[in-house]
Design a protein around this motif. Structure first.
Motif, mmCIF file in Angstrom:
data_model
loop_
_atom_site.group_PDB
_atom_site.id
_atom_site.type_symbol
_atom_site.label_atom_id
_atom_site.label_comp_id
_atom_site.label_asym_id
_atom_site.label_seq_id
_atom_site.Cartn_x
_atom_site.Cartn_y
_atom_site.Cartn_z
ATOM 1 N N ILE A 1 86.400 -6.337 13.578
ATOM 2 C CA ILE A 1 87.717 -6.151 14.162
ATOM 3 C C ILE A 1 88.470 -5.672 12.900
ATOM 4 C CG2 ILE A 1 89.848 -7.037 15.073
ATOM 5 C CD1 ILE A 1 87.339 -6.362 17.145
ATOM 6 N N ASN A 2 88.260 -6.517 11.827
ATOM 7 C CA ASN A 2 89.081 -6.134 10.596
ATOM 8 C C ASN A 2 88.771 -4.844 9.651
ATOM 9 O OD1 ASN A 2 90.961 -8.580 9.770
ATOM 10 N ND2 ASN A 2 89.052 -9.729 10.226
ATOM 11 N N PHE A 3 87.554 -4.366 10.129
ATOM 12 C CA PHE A 3 87.300 -2.841 9.405
ATOM 13 C C PHE A 3 87.757 -1.973 10.203
ATOM 14 C CE2 PHE A 3 84.166 0.367 9.878
ATOM 15 C CZ PHE A 3 84.340 1.094 8.432
ATOM 16 N N ILE A 4 87.730 -2.127 11.673
ATOM 17 C CA ILE A 4 88.239 -1.085 12.616
ATOM 18 C C ILE A 4 89.771 -0.915 12.424
ATOM 19 C CG2 ILE A 4 88.762 -0.366 14.856
ATOM 20 C CD1 ILE A 4 86.184 -2.118 15.710
ATOM 21 N N ARG A 5 90.474 -2.129 12.099
ATOM 22 C CA ARG A 5 91.864 -2.448 11.695
ATOM 23 C C ARG A 5 92.195 -1.575 10.537
ATOM 24 N NH1 ARG A 5 92.134 -8.194 13.078
ATOM 25 N NH2 ARG A 5 93.230 -8.076 15.030
ATOM 26 N N GLN A 6 91.274 -1.610 9.465
ATOM 27 C CA GLN A 6 91.483 -0.848 8.112
ATOM 28 C C GLN A 6 91.457 0.579 8.310
ATOM 29 O OE1 GLN A 6 92.663 -1.493 5.198
ATOM 30 N NE2 GLN A 6 92.289 -3.746 5.007
ATOM 31 N N LEU A 7 90.153 0.997 9.258
ATOM 32 C CA LEU A 7 89.931 2.391 9.468
ATOM 33 C C LEU A 7 90.964 3.153 10.443
ATOM 34 C CD1 LEU A 7 87.843 4.582 9.105
ATOM 35 C CD2 LEU A 7 86.656 3.927 11.235
ATOM 36 N N ALA A 8 91.683 2.099 11.310
ATOM 37 C CA ALA A 8 92.580 2.941 12.279
ATOM 38 C C ALA A 8 93.788 1.957 12.663
ATOM 39 C CB ALA A 8 91.615 3.209 13.800
ATOM 40 N N PRO A 9 94.607 1.826 11.604
ATOM 41 C CA PRO A 9 95.740 0.924 11.757
ATOM 42 C C PRO A 9 96.681 1.352 12.750
ATOM 43 C CG PRO A 9 95.731 2.356 9.852
ATOM 44 C CD PRO A 9 94.643 2.543 10.161
ATOM 45 N N HIS A 10 96.435 2.206 13.443
ATOM 46 C CA HIS A 10 97.460 2.978 14.521
ATOM 47 C C HIS A 10 97.167 2.222 15.628
ATOM 48 C CE1 HIS A 10 94.020 5.616 14.668
ATOM 49 N NE2 HIS A 10 94.157 5.755 15.630
ATOM 50 N N LEU A 11 95.707 1.624 16.077
ATOM 51 C CA LEU A 11 95.426 1.244 17.180
ATOM 52 C C LEU A 11 96.110 0.019 17.622
ATOM 53 C CD1 LEU A 11 91.503 1.599 17.027
ATOM 54 C CD2 LEU A 11 93.111 2.889 18.127
ATOM 55 N N PRO A 12 96.728 -0.418 18.403
ATOM 56 C CA PRO A 12 97.329 -1.323 18.979
ATOM 57 C C PRO A 12 96.759 -2.863 19.051
ATOM 58 C CG PRO A 12 96.834 -0.390 21.143
ATOM 59 C CD PRO A 12 96.478 0.582 19.762
ATOM 60 N N GLU A 13 97.491 -3.988 18.781
ATOM 61 C CA GLU A 13 96.749 -5.167 18.581
ATOM 62 C C GLU A 13 96.172 -5.433 20.086
ATOM 63 O OE1 GLU A 13 94.963 -8.302 16.568
ATOM 64 O OE2 GLU A 13 96.100 -6.439 15.705
ATOM 65 N N ARG A 14 96.961 -5.242 21.189
ATOM 66 C CA ARG A 14 96.274 -5.539 22.337
ATOM 67 C C ARG A 14 94.855 -4.935 22.779
ATOM 68 N NH1 ARG A 14 100.137 -1.130 23.352
ATOM 69 N NH2 ARG A 14 99.049 0.719 24.216
ATOM 70 N N LEU A 15 94.577 -3.787 21.938
ATOM 71 C CA LEU A 15 92.995 -3.382 22.150
ATOM 72 C C LEU A 15 92.260 -4.443 21.660
ATOM 73 C CD1 LEU A 15 91.197 -0.987 22.636
ATOM 74 C CD2 LEU A 15 91.786 -0.119 20.436
ATOM 75 N N PHE A 16 92.311 -4.873 20.248
ATOM 76 C CA PHE A 16 91.600 -5.879 19.586
ATOM 77 C C PHE A 16 91.398 -7.008 20.607
ATOM 78 C CE2 PHE A 16 93.247 -3.114 16.246
ATOM 79 C CZ PHE A 16 92.087 -2.361 15.808
ATOM 80 N N THR A 17 92.432 -7.387 21.174
ATOM 81 C CA THR A 17 92.746 -8.744 22.111
ATOM 82 C C THR A 17 91.641 -8.378 23.341
ATOM 83 O OG1 THR A 17 94.743 -9.177 21.387
ATOM 84 C CG2 THR A 17 93.825 -10.184 23.219
ATOM 85 N N ALA A 18 91.784 -7.010 23.893
ATOM 86 C CA ALA A 18 90.848 -6.862 25.041
ATOM 87 C C ALA A 18 89.619 -6.813 24.384
ATOM 88 C CB ALA A 18 91.446 -5.588 25.665
ATOM 89 N N LEU A 19 89.126 -6.178 23.483
ATOM 90 C CA LEU A 19 87.838 -6.078 23.085
ATOM 91 C C LEU A 19 87.110 -7.401 22.628
ATOM 92 C CD1 LEU A 19 87.782 -2.849 20.869
ATOM 93 C CD2 LEU A 19 86.509 -3.280 22.878
ATOM 94 N N THR A 20 87.728 -8.321 22.311
ATOM 95 C CA THR A 20 87.487 -9.753 21.662
ATOM 96 C C THR A 20 86.982 -10.307 23.041
ATOM 97 O OG1 THR A 20 88.495 -9.491 19.739
ATOM 98 C CG2 THR A 20 87.758 -11.797 20.576
ATOM 99 N N ARG A 21 88.107 -10.392 24.052
ATOM 100 C CA ARG A 21 88.043 -11.277 25.130
ATOM 101 C C ARG A 21 87.025 -10.612 26.258
ATOM 102 N NH1 ARG A 21 94.157 -12.979 26.157
ATOM 103 N NH2 ARG A 21 94.604 -14.271 24.376
ATOM 104 N N GLU A 22 87.104 -9.366 26.264
ATOM 105 C CA GLU A 22 86.489 -8.670 27.601
ATOM 106 C C GLU A 22 85.166 -7.677 27.171
ATOM 107 O OE1 GLU A 22 89.124 -6.728 30.008
ATOM 108 O OE2 GLU A 22 90.841 -7.830 29.319
ATOM 109 N N GLY A 23 85.161 -7.460 25.799
ATOM 110 C CA GLY A 23 83.958 -6.750 25.268
ATOM 111 C C GLY A 23 83.745 -5.370 25.964
ATOM 112 N N PRO A 24 82.765 -4.786 26.100
ATOM 113 C CA PRO A 24 82.604 -3.385 26.590
ATOM 114 C C PRO A 24 83.620 -3.307 28.017
ATOM 115 C CG PRO A 24 80.512 -4.639 26.842
ATOM 116 C CD PRO A 24 81.501 -5.490 25.970
ATOM 117 N N ASP A 25 83.853 -4.372 28.658
ATOM 118 C CA ASP A 25 84.373 -4.303 30.087
ATOM 119 C C ASP A 25 85.911 -3.932 30.013
ATOM 120 O OD1 ASP A 25 82.072 -4.960 31.405
ATOM 121 O OD2 ASP A 25 82.340 -7.136 31.235
#
Length: 337
Positions: A286-310
């Motif tokens: 997640i931290n690597f993706i944040r460094q690569l794409a800092p424009h992505l919203p935090e809600r996206l990372f929350t969703a990926l962590t909680r729900e994964g590919p769903d």
């Protein structure tokens, strides 16, 4: 049998066989607890409690044995959850990434440098190849992430996150006829010269060749290479006009070349980060993706962590404005703007 039924069963025992107290501890309703207990008994084909009217008096002998097993099962489940948190929270490990030469040479160095300052114990295994080779490495599970350009649908079943957009640049030696051109460059003029560009850009289905085709033009591609530095080398040798990513043209290093504005000649391209649906996204990822794409919203990372590919990525990525990636420094003299 569901874990929820076992949890409700054990909650009743832990609360002195009082269903009301068990429901309060579980933040649910008393009828809901009673229903799950009945479903568990029905599935097992045995009574777990001795009842006196609606009141539970004690566990049956069978209920005592089921309780022993249920306690062990729930303890193992809690252990698995703890393991998941431990794996996600590790601050060391290896990130395996496949990408093209252009991304590896001109985009990733600054990203990896920043990331390593925060996570010095993380190792990177960087693999380079064409888009086809990169996707094959993903299929063969040789890498965790793929960073490449194209359309999202070309990534198949991979989870794809948009990282940035970029344009092509036209590159010529200083003594080339196009270097003195004052009018904006057009495809018809460009088609009069041999081209030097990326491997597969000469294929009819490529966005570059499709642009020429729509104008009824068939350019000559004189030289192709995977490496942007190789393309620039052969532009210097006079093999043709370079067509390459604008991010690959560097100030200082490429000051002997002239960069011509190609905005609008070819479609703007998007670079995506792809990963398999079954990849366990750790905090490192997640931290690597944040460094690569800092424009992505935090809600996206929350969703990926909680729900994964769903996770509903389309919903999370609504109204996201992608950055336009240029070169790592001031580009060589840009003409025809």
């Amino acid at each position: 049998m569901k874990l929820q039924q076992l949890r409700f069963f054990m909650a009743v025992i832990d609360n002195g066989l009082n269903i009301t107290q068990a429901a309060e501890a579980l933040y649910t309703s008393q009828p809901g607890v009673s229903k799950q207990i009945r479903l568990l008994e029905s599935e097992l084909g045995m009574r777990l409690f001795v009842r006196q009217g609606k009141r539970l008096e004690s566990l049956t002998p069978a209920g005592e044995r089921v309780a022993d097993h249920a306690a062990r099962v729930l303890k193992e489940v809690d252990g698995i959850k703890a393991l998941s948190k431990e794996l996600r929270g590790e601050d060391r490990g290896t990130i395996r990434l496949a990408t093209t030469h252009t991304q590896a040479r001109y985009v990733l160095p600054s990203v990896i440098d920043r990331f390593r300052r925060d996570f010095p114990d993380v190792d990177f295994h960087l693999h380079q190849g064409t888009s086809e080779q990169i996707l094959r490495m993903m299929d063969e599970r040789k890498v965790d992430f793929a960073l490449l350009s194209g359309r999202a649908r070309e990534f198949g079943s991979l989870v794809s996150l948009p990282v940035y957009q970029w344009d092509r640049t036209i590159l010529v030696p200083q003594d080339h006829p196009l270097a003195e051109r004052e009018a904006p460059l057009d495809l018809a003029t460009l088609a009069d010269y041999p081209l030097v560009t990326y491997v597969y850009s000469d294929q009819p289905e490529s966005s570059m060749m499709s642009s020429f085709s729509r104008e009824g033009l068939t350019p000559r591609v004189a030289f192709t290479a995977r490496d942007a530095d190789i393309i620039k080398t052969y532009v210097r040798l006079g093999l043709g006009v370079g067509v390459l990513a604008s991010m690959a043209v560097e100030a200082g290093t490429d000051d002997d070349l002239i960069a011509l504005d190609a905005a609008g000649l070819f479609p703007r391209l998007t670079t995506w980060l792809g990963f398999r649906e079954d990849l366990l996204l750790t905090d490192l990822h997640i931290n690597f993706i944040r460094q690569l794409a800092p424009h992505l919203p935090e809600r996206l990372f929350t969703a990926l962590t909680r729900e994964g590919p769903d996770a509903d990525l389309d919903d999370q990525l609504q109204d996201i404005e992608l950055p336009l990636r240029a070169g790592p420094g001031r580009r060589p003299e840009l003409r025809g703007c």
